[in-house]
Motif scaffolding. Structure first.
Motif, mmCIF file in Angstrom:
data_model
loop_
_atom_site.group_PDB
_atom_site.id
_atom_site.type_symbol
_atom_site.label_atom_id
_atom_site.label_comp_id
_atom_site.label_asym_id
_atom_site.label_seq_id
_atom_site.Cartn_x
_atom_site.Cartn_y
_atom_site.Cartn_z
ATOM 1 N N TYR A 38 -48.670 -6.985 22.732
ATOM 2 C CA TYR A 38 -49.056 -5.595 22.990
ATOM 3 C C TYR A 38 -48.525 -4.649 21.917
ATOM 4 O O TYR A 38 -49.289 -3.911 21.281
ATOM 5 C CB TYR A 38 -48.542 -5.174 24.368
ATOM 6 N N ASP A 39 -47.210 -4.643 21.696
ATOM 7 C CA ASP A 39 -46.632 -3.711 20.721
ATOM 8 C C ASP A 39 -47.147 -3.991 19.313
ATOM 9 O O ASP A 39 -47.372 -3.061 18.526
ATOM 10 C CB ASP A 39 -45.099 -3.798 20.748
ATOM 11 N N THR A 43 -49.348 -1.486 16.835
ATOM 12 C CA THR A 43 -48.996 -1.214 15.438
ATOM 13 C C THR A 43 -50.180 -1.467 14.521
ATOM 14 O O THR A 43 -50.511 -0.647 13.642
ATOM 15 C CB THR A 43 -47.814 -2.101 15.005
ATOM 16 N N GLN A 315 -44.727 -6.435 27.897
ATOM 17 C CA GLN A 315 -45.227 -5.113 28.274
ATOM 18 C C GLN A 315 -45.368 -4.959 29.784
ATOM 19 O O GLN A 315 -45.065 -3.904 30.343
ATOM 20 C CB GLN A 315 -46.589 -4.865 27.606
#
Length: 398
Positions: A38-39, A43, A315
């Motif tokens: 997710y992160d 990005t 997440q």
């Protein structure tokens, strides 16, 4: 190597996430980096050193023709534009998906849904019905046809071709079929020049005539083609996946029927848990860039793994793989993020909520003919759904 025909997409994605946040993969013969978490995907979707513009891809000359990746990355619409060009192409479309336009569409979506429900109710009792073909597909197809302004005289031919794009019916998607679809849409657009109305084609023509520098002729055609295809195929997957999830997780369906949770919660959880898009190509490194410890060289492509990121335990917690309409946060990346966030997201949400609410209220005893896990997948790198959704409807509620 990513398998478009995998029977276990989410299992494949779990292994990708375990392999790392940015993983080397081969997709349709194309080597790429996959953003799996997710992160990391957040990005990638917003990084200033990554772009969707094809000329930055160092390996573009070796791209196999006729693949799903080829169709996406060579599209000349706003899909593959960035910066000022992207803003110029996207801005004229914002009014088409404005809240005012959507509020005006709601009664029509409800009317089309009610008509489809009546048609389902008239089918032979006790026989299986494929809800992907008979319900999830025709609703968004009709809505986008009206929104864009497809003349009735061309709708049968257009529907025959988009059946294959949405993977319903007997036709198979192919480069030749896509060429025929493109030619038909071009013909429709040309015919609409002299017959303006309250629709997107007319809006874009008016803008083109008023300010020819805003949209070139090629850009205008590419934009309309993109909106017609993208504007309904993913919503077909959303509605299909929501039906499968709710008929599998009956306790979640009970929460909706009792009023404890709104049907909009089921739409959002479906978008997260069973994203209509599995993988989406590509973003390219404009210069050397490091993402989560992985160094990308200039020109290397990155594949967005939406279905993977939306089940990332980092997440969503250890129950990320559980379908739960009571989940306290419904953040997800099913519609992307950043400048390329899906313009049609509000329309897809509206159609999904109206459709599943009407369907489950009309047929309270509906049940699956086969478990969703046993149904054939779409067999495409991009879409995540099943080719069919056979159910027994049961009697219509009175």
């Amino acid at each position: 190597m990513l398998d478009p025909a995998t029977p276990d997409l989410h299992g494949d994605n779990e292994r990708l996430r375990q392999a790392g946040p940015v993983v080397p993969v081969t997709a349709e013969g194309v080597p790429a980096w996959a953003a799996t978490r997710y992160d990391t995907l957040m990005t990638v979707l917003t990084h200033p050193d990554l772009t969707r513009e094809l000329h930055h891809w160092s390996g573009r000359d070796a791209l196999p023709p006729g693949t799903a990746i080829d169709r996406i990355v060579t599209d000349t619409s706003m899909l593959n534009a960035d910066g000022e060009r992207h803003r110029r192409l996207r801005m004229p479309l914002t009014t088409a998906f404005s809240q005012r336009r959507l509020n005006g569409l709601r009664p029509r979506i409800e009317e089309l849904t009610a008509r489809l429900i009546d048609r389902l109710a008239g089918m032979p009792p006790g026989e299986p019905v494929d809800l992907r073909l008979e319900f999830a597909y025709p609703l968004p197809r009709e809505v986008i046809s009206e929104l864009i302004g497809i003349p009735e005289a061309h709708q049968d031919d257009l529907h025959r071709l988009t059946d294959a794009v949405a993977q319903v019916g007997g036709l198979e998607d192919s480069p030749e079929l896509r060429k025929e679809l493109r030619e038909l849409l071009d013909r429709i657009i040309e015919e609409r020049r002299g017959t303006p109305g309250e629709d997107l084609i007319s809006d874009l023509f008016a803008l083109h005539e008023k300010d020819g520098g805003r949209l070139s002729e090629d850009e205008l055609f590419a934009t309309i083609e993109l909106l017609f295809i993208a504007g309904h195929v993913t919503t077909v997957n959303l509605i299909t996946n929501a039906i499968g999830a709710l008929l599998t997780e009956r306790g979640q369906l009970d929460l909706l029927r009792s009023g404890q949770c709104p049907y909009s919660a089921a739409v959002e959880e479906t978008l997260r848990w069973d994203s209509p898009i599995a993988y989406f190509p590509m973003r390219y490194a404009k210069r050397e860039v490091e993402i989560d410890g992985v160094r990308l060289r200039p020109g290397e492509p990155v594949l967005a793994c939406f279905a993977s990121a939306n089940r990332d335990p980092r997440q969503y917690g250890e129950d990320a793989g559980v379908f739960d309409v009571t989940r306290p946060q419904f953040t997800h990346l099913a519609f992307g993020h950043g400048p390329h966030f899906c313009l049609g997201a509000p329309l897809a949400r509206l159609e999904g909520e109206i459709a599943i609410k009407a369907l489950f209220e009309a047929f309270p005893e509906m049940e699956l003919v086969r478990p969703v896990a046993e149904l054939p997948p779409l067999d495409t790198l991009l879409g995540n759904s099943t080719r069919t959704m056979p159910v027994l409807l049961g009697p219509r509620a009175r």
